[in-house]
Design a protein around this motif. Structure first.
Motif, PDB file in Angstrom:
ATOM      1  N   LYS A  49       0.850  -1.198   0.000  1.00 21.97           N
ATOM      2  CA  LYS A  49       0.000   0.000   0.000  1.00 21.97           C
ATOM      3  C   LYS A  49       0.882   1.244   0.000  1.00 21.97           C
ATOM      4  CE  LYS A  49      -3.562  -2.187   2.847  1.00 21.97           C
ATOM      5  NZ  LYS A  49      -4.146  -2.228   4.211  1.00 21.97           N
ATOM      6  N   CYS A  50       0.349   2.338  -0.527  1.00 16.17           N
ATOM      7  CA  CYS A  50       1.090   3.603  -0.474  1.00 16.17           C
ATOM      8  C   CYS A  50       0.889   4.216   0.911  1.00 16.17           C
ATOM      9  CB  CYS A  50       0.597   4.563  -1.556  1.00 16.17           C
ATOM     10  SG  CYS A  50       1.445   6.151  -1.488  1.00 16.17           S
ATOM     11  N   ARG A  51       1.912   4.126   1.736  1.00 13.56           N
ATOM     12  CA  ARG A  51       1.793   4.608   3.115  1.00 13.56           C
ATOM     13  C   ARG A  51       1.632   6.124   3.161  1.00 13.56           C
ATOM     14  NH1 ARG A  51       7.089   2.529   5.045  1.00 13.56           N
ATOM     15  NH2 ARG A  51       6.801   4.178   6.582  1.00 13.56           N
ATOM     16  N   HIS A  52       2.214   6.804   2.183  1.00 13.95           N
ATOM     17  CA  HIS A  52       2.081   8.265   2.170  1.00 13.95           C
ATOM     18  C   HIS A  52       0.625   8.672   1.953  1.00 13.95           C
ATOM     19  CE1 HIS A  52       3.470  12.409   1.692  1.00 13.95           C
ATOM     20  NE2 HIS A  52       2.493  12.519   0.808  1.00 13.95           N
ATOM     21  N   ASN A  53      -0.048   8.076   1.000  1.00 16.57           N
ATOM     22  CA  ASN A  53      -1.444   8.444   0.741  1.00 16.57           C
ATOM     23  C   ASN A  53      -2.357   8.070   1.901  1.00 16.57           C
ATOM     24  OD1 ASN A  53      -0.929   9.678  -1.660  1.00 16.57           O
ATOM     25  ND2 ASN A  53      -1.498   7.932  -2.934  1.00 16.57           N
ATOM     26  N   LEU A  54      -2.015   7.001   2.619  1.00 13.98           N
ATOM     27  CA  LEU A  54      -2.809   6.622   3.799  1.00 13.98           C
ATOM     28  C   LEU A  54      -2.787   7.724   4.860  1.00 13.98           C
ATOM     29  CD1 LEU A  54      -1.937   2.832   4.051  1.00 13.98           C
ATOM     30  CD2 LEU A  54      -4.240   3.775   3.806  1.00 13.98           C
ATOM     31  N   VAL A  55      -1.721   8.499   4.885  1.00 18.80           N
ATOM     32  CA  VAL A  55      -1.634   9.641   5.818  1.00 18.80           C
ATOM     33  C   VAL A  55      -2.792  10.612   5.564  1.00 18.80           C
ATOM     34  CG1 VAL A  55      -0.292  11.728   6.372  1.00 18.80           C
ATOM     35  CG2 VAL A  55       0.835   9.488   6.252  1.00 18.80           C
ATOM     36  N   TYR A  56      -3.076  10.899   4.285  1.00 19.22           N
ATOM     37  CA  TYR A  56      -4.183  11.805   3.949  1.00 19.22           C
ATOM     38  C   TYR A  56      -5.530  11.183   4.313  1.00 19.22           C
ATOM     39  CZ  TYR A  56      -0.555  13.862   0.901  1.00 19.22           C
ATOM     40  OH  TYR A  56       0.595  14.412   0.397  1.00 19.22           O
ATOM     41  N   TRP A  57      -5.716   9.907   3.968  1.00 16.65           N
ATOM     42  CA  TRP A  57      -7.007   9.249   4.182  1.00 16.65           C
ATOM     43  C   TRP A  57      -7.285   9.000   5.664  1.00 16.65           C
ATOM     44  CZ3 TRP A  57      -4.883   5.570  -0.032  1.00 16.65           C
ATOM     45  CH2 TRP A  57      -5.000   6.195  -1.288  1.00 16.65           C
ATOM     46  N   GLU A  58      -6.232   9.013   6.481  1.00 11.87           N
ATOM     47  CA  GLU A  58      -6.412   8.771   7.919  1.00 11.87           C
ATOM     48  C   GLU A  58      -6.258  10.052   8.742  1.00 11.87           C
ATOM     49  OE1 GLU A  58      -3.774   5.448   8.603  1.00 11.87           O
ATOM     50  OE2 GLU A  58      -5.198   4.047   7.674  1.00 11.87           O
ATOM     51  N   LEU A  59      -6.224  11.196   8.038  1.00 14.84           N
ATOM     52  CA  LEU A  59      -6.133  12.508   8.682  1.00 14.84           C
ATOM     53  C   LEU A  59      -4.964  12.585   9.667  1.00 14.84           C
ATOM     54  CD1 LEU A  59      -7.792  15.178   8.405  1.00 14.84           C
ATOM     55  CD2 LEU A  59      -8.880  14.599  10.554  1.00 14.84           C
ATOM     56  N   ASP A  60      -3.816  12.071   9.229  1.00 14.70           N
ATOM     57  CA  ASP A  60      -2.586  12.222   9.998  1.00 14.70           C
ATOM     58  C   ASP A  60      -1.861  13.475   9.519  1.00 14.70           C
ATOM     59  OD1 ASP A  60      -3.031  10.007  11.579  1.00 14.70           O
ATOM     60  OD2 ASP A  60      -1.941   8.636  10.265  1.00 14.70           O
ATOM     61  N   GLU A  61      -0.778  13.815  10.183  1.00 15.77           N
ATOM     62  CA  GLU A  61      -0.112  15.088   9.885  1.00 15.77           C
ATOM     63  C   GLU A  61       0.877  14.976   8.728  1.00 15.77           C
ATOM     64  OE1 GLU A  61       1.351  17.359  13.104  1.00 15.77           O
ATOM     65  OE2 GLU A  61      -0.486  17.170  14.261  1.00 15.77           O
ATOM     66  N   TYR A  62       0.919  16.048   7.940  1.00 12.46           N
ATOM     67  CA  TYR A  62       1.879  16.099   6.835  1.00 12.46           C
ATOM     68  C   TYR A  62       2.321  17.536   6.618  1.00 12.46           C
ATOM     69  CZ  TYR A  62      -2.377  17.386   4.256  1.00 12.46           C
ATOM     70  OH  TYR A  62      -3.544  17.988   3.855  1.00 12.46           O
ATOM     71  N   ILE A  63       3.526  17.647   6.090  1.00 15.48           N
ATOM     72  CA  ILE A  63       4.096  18.949   5.751  1.00 15.48           C
ATOM     73  C   ILE A  63       4.243  19.002   4.239  1.00 15.48           C
ATOM     74  CG2 ILE A  63       6.172  20.395   5.942  1.00 15.48           C
ATOM     75  CD1 ILE A  63       6.611  19.016   8.704  1.00 15.48           C
ATOM     76  N   GLY A  64       3.866  20.126   3.650  1.00 10.19           N
ATOM     77  CA  GLY A  64       4.035  20.321   2.211  1.00 10.19           C
ATOM     78  C   GLY A  64       5.081  21.383   1.952  1.00 10.19           C
ATOM     79  N   CYS A  65       6.025  21.090   1.069  1.00 11.56           N
ATOM     80  CA  CYS A  65       7.043  22.069   0.670  1.00 11.56           C
ATOM     81  C   CYS A  65       6.948  22.288  -0.834  1.00 11.56           C
ATOM     82  CB  CYS A  65       8.451  21.572   1.018  1.00 11.56           C
ATOM     83  SG  CYS A  65       8.791  21.532   2.788  1.00 11.56           S
ATOM     84  N   GLY A  66       7.125  23.534  -1.245  1.00 11.87           N
ATOM     85  CA  GLY A  66       7.073  23.856  -2.661  1.00 11.87           C
ATOM     86  C   GLY A  66       5.855  24.696  -2.995  1.00 11.87           C
TER      87      GLY A  66
END
Length: 373
Positions: free
Chosen positions: A242-259
């Motif tokens: 599974k794409c663990r990064h996308n699961l972060v969005y679907w599980e409302l976990d925290e992420y930082i966006g750069c750019g």
């Protein structure tokens, strides 16, 4: 130390696809090195966070110059990363070279996401893609030869003039290559795109809704037979891929966006960066930040997002996780809507989870909207 995901945006493209509404631009090659330097500055500013996944998306990250990549690598090397880091880079056929792929490998990238979309050259041309099927096969084989053993391929159905047979041919051919992950999306005609202009004029020959539904059903049927597990409405993977990064969005976990144009969700706040590339570079150089909007997510916002993002997953939303986050029982907040859709066969409630049935997935946008409070 808090574990978070990191998204890095590379906005450059060789050519803008006719359906694309992502923040990406063609003809800006002269900005690449300045942009990479500004982006690196933003990455260097990440402190007191442990990075569990990195996803470099675009645009077409593999179109970025090697000089740009070298600048970005230096900043990524300073991050505090988890031992089991998942590190994905997106790319399009026609922009992969051995030099770039070897550099990504050296950088720690362990997952590639390749945009194919369709197996027919006629459809690729209609989409405004820069590559052919042959280009894709060469890129995929090159990645395998260089040791990339976790590859996603993006596919699209419901395309102008696309037939069910063409979609089946796409699925059959791509599964012969045995990628670890497949993302299969139905085309959405977005405002501001070339396709939207054609749609408004009545010159975009889209399949009807019934054909689109048949294509989605065919996706699930074919991929299940080939050993792929559907874990989200549009995403299928081999076991443990599974794409663990996308699961972060679907599980409302925290992420930082750069750019440029990237978004963050951290410490209960949502942030948005400047979208214009030149302005982004200027802001990073002058102000050390490119944030143009910061908003506190309310308790209600968090609850709604946790539900409608979570319902994208085939396992749905976990009741005890809901209780842990919001100190409320799910039924106390959502009893009526859950009862409405479980009694009509669109949703199933187990002791632990609520999740959509196949029929529910077909009308998921309608159902998810009812979880807005």
């Amino acid at each position: 130390m808090k574990k978070v995901a990191l998204y890095i945006h590379i906005p450059f493209c060789k050519q803008k696809c006719l359906y694309c509404d992502f923040p990406s631009l063609a003809g800006k090659e002269d900005c690449m090195v300045d942009y990479a330097a500004a982006l690196a500055k933003e990455i260097y500013s990440i402190k007191n966070k442990k990075i569990k996944t990195i996803f470099i998306g675009g645009g077409t990250p593999t179109y970025l110059s090697l000089a740009g990549w070298k600048i970005i690598k230096k900043s990524i090397d300073t991050l505090n990363i988890c031992d089991d880091l998942e590190f994905t880079v997106e790319g399009n056929p026609g922009t992969f070279t051995k030099e770039i792929l070897n550099f990504l490998k050296e950088m720690g990238v362990n997952r590639l996401s390749i945009g194919l979309q369709a197996w027919q050259d006629s459809l690729l041309k209609e989409l405004g893609r820069i590559h052919t099927i042959e280009d894709f096969k060469q890129s995929f084989e090159m990645a395998r030869e260089l040791g990339f053993d976790n590859i996603n391929v993006d596919l699209m159905f419901g395309l102008p003039s696309q037939t069910i047979n063409q979609w089946t041919e796409t699925l059959d051919n791509i599964t012969k290559l045995n990628p670890e992950h497949l993302s299969c999306y139905s085309l959405i005609v977005e405002e501001g795109t070339e396709f939207y202009k054609r749609f408004e004029k009545g010159t975009l020959n889209l399949p009807d809704e019934e054909i689109d539904r048949t294509m989605y059903a065919k996706t699930i049927e074919v991929l299940r037979k080939k050993g792929y597990i559907q874990y989200e409405i549009s995403n299928f993977s081999k076991r443990n891929k599974k794409c663990r990064h996308n699961l972060v969005y679907w599980e409302l976990d925290e992420y930082i966006g750069c750019g440029a144009a990237s978004h963050s969700y951290s410490d209960g706040f949502r942030y948005r960066n400047e979208e214009n590339i030149e302005k982004y570079i200027e802001k990073m150089n002058n102000d050390n930040t490119a944030i143009v909007e910061k908003m506190k997510n309310s308790f209600k916002d968090n609850m709604e997002e946790f539900m409608f993002m979570g319902l994208r997953k085939t396992k749905g939303v976990n009741k005890s996780e809901f209780k842990k986050r919001f100190d409320k029982n799910m039924d106390d907040v959502y009893y009526d809507v859950i009862n409405k859709y479980t009694s009509t066969g669109f949703m199933i409630e187990s002791p632990d989870n609520i999740f959509l049935t196949y029929e529910g997935i077909e009308v998921s946008n309608v159902i998810m909207a009812e979880f807005l409070l």
